[in-house]
Design an enzyme around this catalytic site. Structure first.
Site, mmCIF file in Angstrom:
data_model
loop_
_atom_site.group_PDB
_atom_site.id
_atom_site.type_symbol
_atom_site.label_atom_id
_atom_site.label_comp_id
_atom_site.label_asym_id
_atom_site.label_seq_id
_atom_site.Cartn_x
_atom_site.Cartn_y
_atom_site.Cartn_z
ATOM 1 N N LYS A 1 -7.120 -4.690 -3.297
ATOM 2 C CA LYS A 1 -7.907 -5.189 -2.172
ATOM 3 C C LYS A 1 -8.957 -4.160 -1.748
ATOM 4 O O LYS A 1 -8.885 -2.992 -2.146
ATOM 5 C CB LYS A 1 -7.015 -5.549 -0.983
ATOM 6 C CG LYS A 1 -6.182 -4.408 -0.431
ATOM 7 C CD LYS A 1 -5.201 -4.924 0.612
ATOM 8 C CE LYS A 1 -4.320 -3.843 1.180
ATOM 9 N NZ LYS A 1 -5.019 -2.851 1.989
ATOM 10 N N CYS B 1 -2.125 -2.279 7.493
ATOM 11 C CA CYS B 1 -2.027 -3.213 6.368
ATOM 12 C C CYS B 1 -0.750 -4.059 6.393
ATOM 13 O O CYS B 1 -0.772 -5.209 5.959
ATOM 14 C CB CYS B 1 -2.171 -2.452 5.059
ATOM 15 S SG CYS B 1 -3.804 -1.687 4.908
ATOM 16 N N ASP C 1 0.792 -1.241 0.000
ATOM 17 C CA ASP C 1 0.000 0.000 0.000
ATOM 18 C C ASP C 1 0.821 1.287 0.000
ATOM 19 O O ASP C 1 0.473 2.242 0.712
ATOM 20 C CB ASP C 1 -0.947 0.002 1.196
ATOM 21 C CG ASP C 1 -2.036 -1.055 1.086
ATOM 22 O OD1 ASP C 1 -1.929 -1.932 0.223
ATOM 23 O OD2 ASP C 1 -2.987 -0.999 1.880
#
Length: 226
Positions: free
Chosen positions: A120, A159, A34
Site C-alpha cells: 500500500k 494502520c 505493517d
C-alpha cells in the site's frame, strides 16, 4: 497446547460468558498489519514495544496455517519521494521505502510461504494507512469467501485502526487481537482512543488479559457486549 480458534457470537447480548464456542469456520482470515523493520526497534519510525507483537502474531499464524485459513500481510511500500515524508512536507521520517531493508518483514515474523502480501501507499502523491486503500485486499477476501478477519500489527492508532474501520465499513466481522498491537502514542492516549473508535464501529476487542500467550478469543467472547 495451542488454543483452538473459536468463533464469537455475531449477536451481542448481556455481559457474561457462555460455556462453549463454535470451531473456526471457513470464511475467517488473519491480517498482519505493517510489521516491518522500520516500525520495529532500531527502525526509522520505531513503534514503542513494536517487537512485542511478533510472538503472538506467530502463534496466530501457526493456527491459521494449521486450519488452512488465509493469512494476509500488509506493508507500506513507499517510493523514495513519498508525500508522507518530511522531505516532501509530510509528517513522517522516510520509512519503508520499497525494496529496502526497512520495508521488509522481520526475519522473526514467521509468515507462511503462501501469505497474501498487500502493498500500500505505493504512489508518491498518495498516502494510505488502511490495507484496503488503493489495494485489492477486499477483492482477495471476497474471492476467498472471507467474512471475518482477525487483525493485529502496527500501529494501533494508524494502520491497524484504518484497516479495521475499512473492514467494518465493508461489512466484515472484525476481531482486533489486543495482545498483538502496539501504539505510537505520539499524543498520550492515542492508542486507547483508537481502540474505542474501533469498538464503536462494531469490531470485537477482547481485553489482552483474556488472550494469554496469543490465544484467539474463544468462549470468553461469546455473549460479550461488542
Amino acid at each position: 497446547m495451542e488454543a483452538n480458534l473459536l468463533r464469537p457470537s455475531t449477536r451481542c447480548a448481556a455481559e457474561g460468558h457462555a460455556t462453549e464456542g463454535h470451531p473456526c469456520l471457513p470464511g475467517d482470515a488473519l491480517i498482519v498489519v505493517d510489521v516491518q523493520n522500520d516500525f520495529l526497534p532500531g527502525g526509522a519510525l520505531a513503534i514503542p514495544g513494536g517487537g512485542e507483537v511478533i510472538e503472538p502474531l506467530n502463534h496466530y499464524v501457526r493456527q491459521f496455517v494449521r486450519l488452512q485459513l488465509p493469512v494476509f500481510a500488509t506493508r507500506d511500500w513507499h517510493p523514495r519521494e513519498h508525500c508522507s515524508f518530511r522531505g516532501q512536507g509530510g509528517p513522517w521520517p522516510s520509512h519503508c521505502v520499497a525494496g529496502t531493508h526497512g520495508a521488509t518483514f522481520p526475519r522473526e515474523l514467521q509468515l507462511p510461504p503462501d501469505v497474501h502480501v498487500v502493498s500500500k501507499a505505493t504512489q508518491p502523491e498518495s498516502d494510505a494507512y488502511s490495507g484496503f486503500q488503493g489495494t485489492d485486499l477486499m477483492q482477495q477476501l471476497r474471492d476467498l469467501g472471507c467474512t471475518r478477519v482477525f487483525v493485529g500489527g502496527l500501529a494501533t492508532e494508524y494502520c491497524v485502526r484504518a484497516t479495521v474501520l475499512d473492514a467494518r465499513a465493508a461489512g466484515l466481522e472484525v476481531v482486533v487481537l489486543a495482545d498483538a498491537i502496539r501504539a505510537l502514542d505520539a499524543q498520550p492516549g492515542d492508542g486507547e482512543r483508537a481502540l474505542a473508535e474501533m469498538k464503536a464501529s462494531g469490531a470485537q476487542i477482547p481485553p489482552a488479559s483474556q488472550l494469554p500467550g496469543g490465544q484467539v478469543p474463544g468462549e470468553q467472547m461469546r455473549g460479550r457486549v461488542c
